[in-house]
Design a protein around this motif. Structure first.
Motif, mmCIF file in Angstrom:
data_model
loop_
_atom_site.group_PDB
_atom_site.id
_atom_site.type_symbol
_atom_site.label_atom_id
_atom_site.label_comp_id
_atom_site.label_asym_id
_atom_site.label_seq_id
_atom_site.Cartn_x
_atom_site.Cartn_y
_atom_site.Cartn_z
ATOM 1 N N LEU A 184 0.827 -1.211 0.000
ATOM 2 C CA LEU A 184 0.000 0.000 0.000
ATOM 3 C C LEU A 184 0.862 1.264 0.000
ATOM 4 C CD1 LEU A 184 -2.721 1.440 0.121
ATOM 5 C CD2 LEU A 184 -2.657 1.163 2.614
ATOM 6 N N ALA A 185 1.860 1.313 0.857
ATOM 7 C CA ALA A 185 2.717 2.499 0.931
ATOM 8 C C ALA A 185 3.485 2.704 -0.383
ATOM 9 C CB ALA A 185 3.686 2.380 2.105
ATOM 10 N N ALA A 186 4.021 1.623 -0.936
ATOM 11 C CA ALA A 186 4.757 1.722 -2.198
ATOM 12 C C ALA A 186 3.820 2.162 -3.321
ATOM 13 C CB ALA A 186 5.401 0.384 -2.537
ATOM 14 N N PHE A 187 2.597 1.642 -3.308
ATOM 15 C CA PHE A 187 1.623 2.036 -4.314
ATOM 16 C C PHE A 187 1.335 3.537 -4.223
ATOM 17 C CE2 PHE A 187 -2.750 3.286 -5.061
ATOM 18 C CZ PHE A 187 -2.812 3.116 -6.430
ATOM 19 N N CYS A 188 1.129 4.049 -3.025
ATOM 20 C CA CYS A 188 0.795 5.470 -2.864
ATOM 21 C C CYS A 188 1.887 6.372 -3.430
ATOM 22 C CB CYS A 188 0.532 5.793 -1.391
ATOM 23 S SG CYS A 188 -1.024 5.100 -0.786
ATOM 24 N N VAL A 189 3.135 6.012 -3.203
ATOM 25 C CA VAL A 189 4.247 6.800 -3.747
ATOM 26 C C VAL A 189 4.256 6.711 -5.271
ATOM 27 C CG1 VAL A 189 6.771 6.966 -3.886
ATOM 28 C CG2 VAL A 189 5.662 6.617 -1.670
ATOM 29 N N ALA A 190 4.193 5.482 -5.790
ATOM 30 C CA ALA A 190 4.258 5.286 -7.238
ATOM 31 C C ALA A 190 3.030 5.859 -7.937
ATOM 32 C CB ALA A 190 4.409 3.794 -7.543
ATOM 33 N N ALA A 191 1.864 5.744 -7.325
ATOM 34 C CA ALA A 191 0.629 6.249 -7.940
ATOM 35 C C ALA A 191 0.635 7.770 -8.048
ATOM 36 C CB ALA A 191 -0.594 5.791 -7.144
ATOM 37 N N SER A 192 1.201 8.436 -7.077
ATOM 38 C CA SER A 192 1.290 9.893 -7.147
ATOM 39 C C SER A 192 2.123 10.317 -8.349
ATOM 40 C CB SER A 192 1.903 10.444 -5.856
ATOM 41 O OG SER A 192 1.077 10.135 -4.769
ATOM 42 N N PHE A 193 3.218 9.618 -8.542
ATOM 43 C CA PHE A 193 4.098 9.856 -9.681
ATOM 44 C C PHE A 193 3.366 9.594 -11.000
ATOM 45 C CE2 PHE A 193 6.866 7.484 -12.659
ATOM 46 C CZ PHE A 193 7.742 8.490 -13.030
ATOM 47 N N SER A 194 2.722 8.435 -11.117
ATOM 48 C CA SER A 194 2.108 8.066 -12.389
ATOM 49 C C SER A 194 0.812 8.829 -12.667
ATOM 50 C CB SER A 194 1.857 6.556 -12.463
ATOM 51 O OG SER A 194 0.920 6.155 -11.514
ATOM 52 N N TYR A 195 0.062 9.201 -11.627
ATOM 53 C CA TYR A 195 -1.158 9.990 -11.856
ATOM 54 C C TYR A 195 -0.802 11.294 -12.563
ATOM 55 C CZ TYR A 195 -5.338 12.741 -11.211
ATOM 56 O OH TYR A 195 -6.435 13.533 -11.456
ATOM 57 N N TYR A 196 0.214 11.951 -12.081
ATOM 58 C CA TYR A 196 0.657 13.217 -12.655
ATOM 59 C C TYR A 196 1.071 13.031 -14.121
ATOM 60 C CZ TYR A 196 3.476 17.385 -13.456
ATOM 61 O OH TYR A 196 4.001 18.531 -13.991
ATOM 62 N N LEU A 197 1.920 12.037 -14.386
ATOM 63 C CA LEU A 197 2.396 11.814 -15.753
ATOM 64 C C LEU A 197 1.260 11.385 -16.693
ATOM 65 C CD1 LEU A 197 5.854 10.075 -15.247
ATOM 66 C CD2 LEU A 197 5.381 12.453 -15.820
ATOM 67 N N ASN A 198 0.385 10.517 -16.214
ATOM 68 C CA ASN A 198 -0.721 10.072 -17.065
ATOM 69 C C ASN A 198 -1.704 11.195 -17.364
ATOM 70 O OD1 ASN A 198 -0.251 7.346 -17.825
ATOM 71 N ND2 ASN A 198 -0.598 6.766 -15.702
ATOM 72 N N ALA A 199 -1.952 12.047 -16.397
ATOM 73 C CA ALA A 199 -2.852 13.179 -16.638
ATOM 74 C C ALA A 199 -2.302 14.065 -17.756
ATOM 75 C CB ALA A 199 -3.041 13.995 -15.360
ATOM 76 N N ILE A 200 -1.016 14.297 -17.732
ATOM 77 C CA ILE A 200 -0.407 15.199 -18.712
ATOM 78 C C ILE A 200 -0.150 14.520 -20.056
ATOM 79 C CG2 ILE A 200 1.671 16.550 -19.214
ATOM 80 C CD1 ILE A 200 1.808 17.159 -16.214
ATOM 81 N N TYR A 201 0.513 13.359 -20.025
ATOM 82 C CA TYR A 201 0.992 12.753 -21.266
ATOM 83 C C TYR A 201 0.046 11.727 -21.893
ATOM 84 C CZ TYR A 201 5.311 15.043 -20.019
ATOM 85 O OH TYR A 201 6.234 15.980 -19.695
ATOM 86 N N THR A 202 -0.717 11.007 -21.100
ATOM 87 C CA THR A 202 -1.584 9.978 -21.663
ATOM 88 C C THR A 202 -2.957 10.524 -22.005
ATOM 89 O OG1 THR A 202 -0.431 8.315 -20.342
ATOM 90 C CG2 THR A 202 -2.531 7.657 -21.317
ATOM 91 N N PHE A 203 -3.551 11.286 -21.087
ATOM 92 C CA PHE A 203 -4.935 11.729 -21.264
ATOM 93 C C PHE A 203 -5.081 13.211 -21.564
ATOM 94 C CE2 PHE A 203 -5.105 7.861 -18.709
ATOM 95 C CZ PHE A 203 -5.992 7.115 -19.466
ATOM 96 N N ASP A 204 -3.983 13.963 -21.518
ATOM 97 C CA ASP A 204 -4.021 15.402 -21.783
ATOM 98 C C ASP A 204 -5.153 16.064 -20.999
ATOM 99 O OD1 ASP A 204 -3.110 17.773 -22.913
ATOM 100 O OD2 ASP A 204 -4.453 17.601 -24.638
ATOM 101 N N ALA A 205 -5.176 15.786 -19.703
ATOM 102 C CA ALA A 205 -6.245 16.284 -18.831
ATOM 103 C C ALA A 205 -5.645 17.143 -17.722
ATOM 104 C CB ALA A 205 -6.997 15.106 -18.216
ATOM 105 N N LYS A 206 -6.473 18.004 -17.173
ATOM 106 C CA LYS A 206 -6.058 18.794 -16.026
ATOM 107 C C LYS A 206 -6.022 17.904 -14.791
ATOM 108 C CE LYS A 206 -7.831 23.128 -17.718
ATOM 109 N NZ LYS A 206 -8.747 24.234 -17.542
ATOM 110 N N LEU A 207 -5.116 18.223 -13.901
ATOM 111 C CA LEU A 207 -5.041 17.477 -12.647
ATOM 112 C C LEU A 207 -6.282 17.782 -11.816
ATOM 113 C CD1 LEU A 207 -1.285 18.069 -11.789
ATOM 114 C CD2 LEU A 207 -2.314 16.008 -12.724
#
Length: 124
Positions: A42-65
């Motif tokens: 769970l802790a590792a997921f929270c760290v990694a998910a924060s990183f990937s949410y940001y990148l996916n919002a910008i580069y994959t979905f071109d969406a605002k955070l």
């Protein structure tokens, strides 16, 4: 359909970086700190998910955070990470198998959650 697969490839590339970060954090917390698999995952997921949410919002979905989108993703996928870690503890599965199983589930379910719920209306 082709656009979705194009988005999936970008999502998978971000997911690869996410997986490396997640696995490193998991094994540091599990081996060096001595936490159980459920807490480590769970802790590792929270760290990694924060990183990937940001990148996916910008580069994959071109969406605002979005704070709400981030919380939905973090809560639903975080619950999955905890359950997979809990099952790893309960069944005494090696940590490598636990994070590998979660990574595969997370790749598919996380993409679908992102596409149809979190970034709804923003096609890749």
């Amino acid at each position: 359909m082709k656009a979705i697969w194009s988005g999936f490839s970008t999502y998978a590339l971000v997911g690869l970086a996410n997986t490396l970060l997640h696995w490193q954090m998991f094994f540091v917390l599990r081996v060096a700190v001595g936490l159980d698999q459920s807490t480590s995952n769970l802790a590792a997921f929270c760290v990694a998910a924060s990183f990937s949410y940001y990148l996916n919002a910008i580069y994959t979905f071109d969406a605002k955070l979005s704070a709400m989108g981030y919380l939905v993703f973090l809560c639903l996928m975080g619950a999955l990470s905890y359950v997979v870690g809990y099952l790893g503890d309960r069944w005494q599965i090696h940590g490598l198998l636990t994070v590998a199983a979660f990574s595969l589930l997370s790749l598919v379910l996380g993409f679908l959650l992102s596409l149809y719920v979190v970034f709804r209306g923003h096609r890749p």
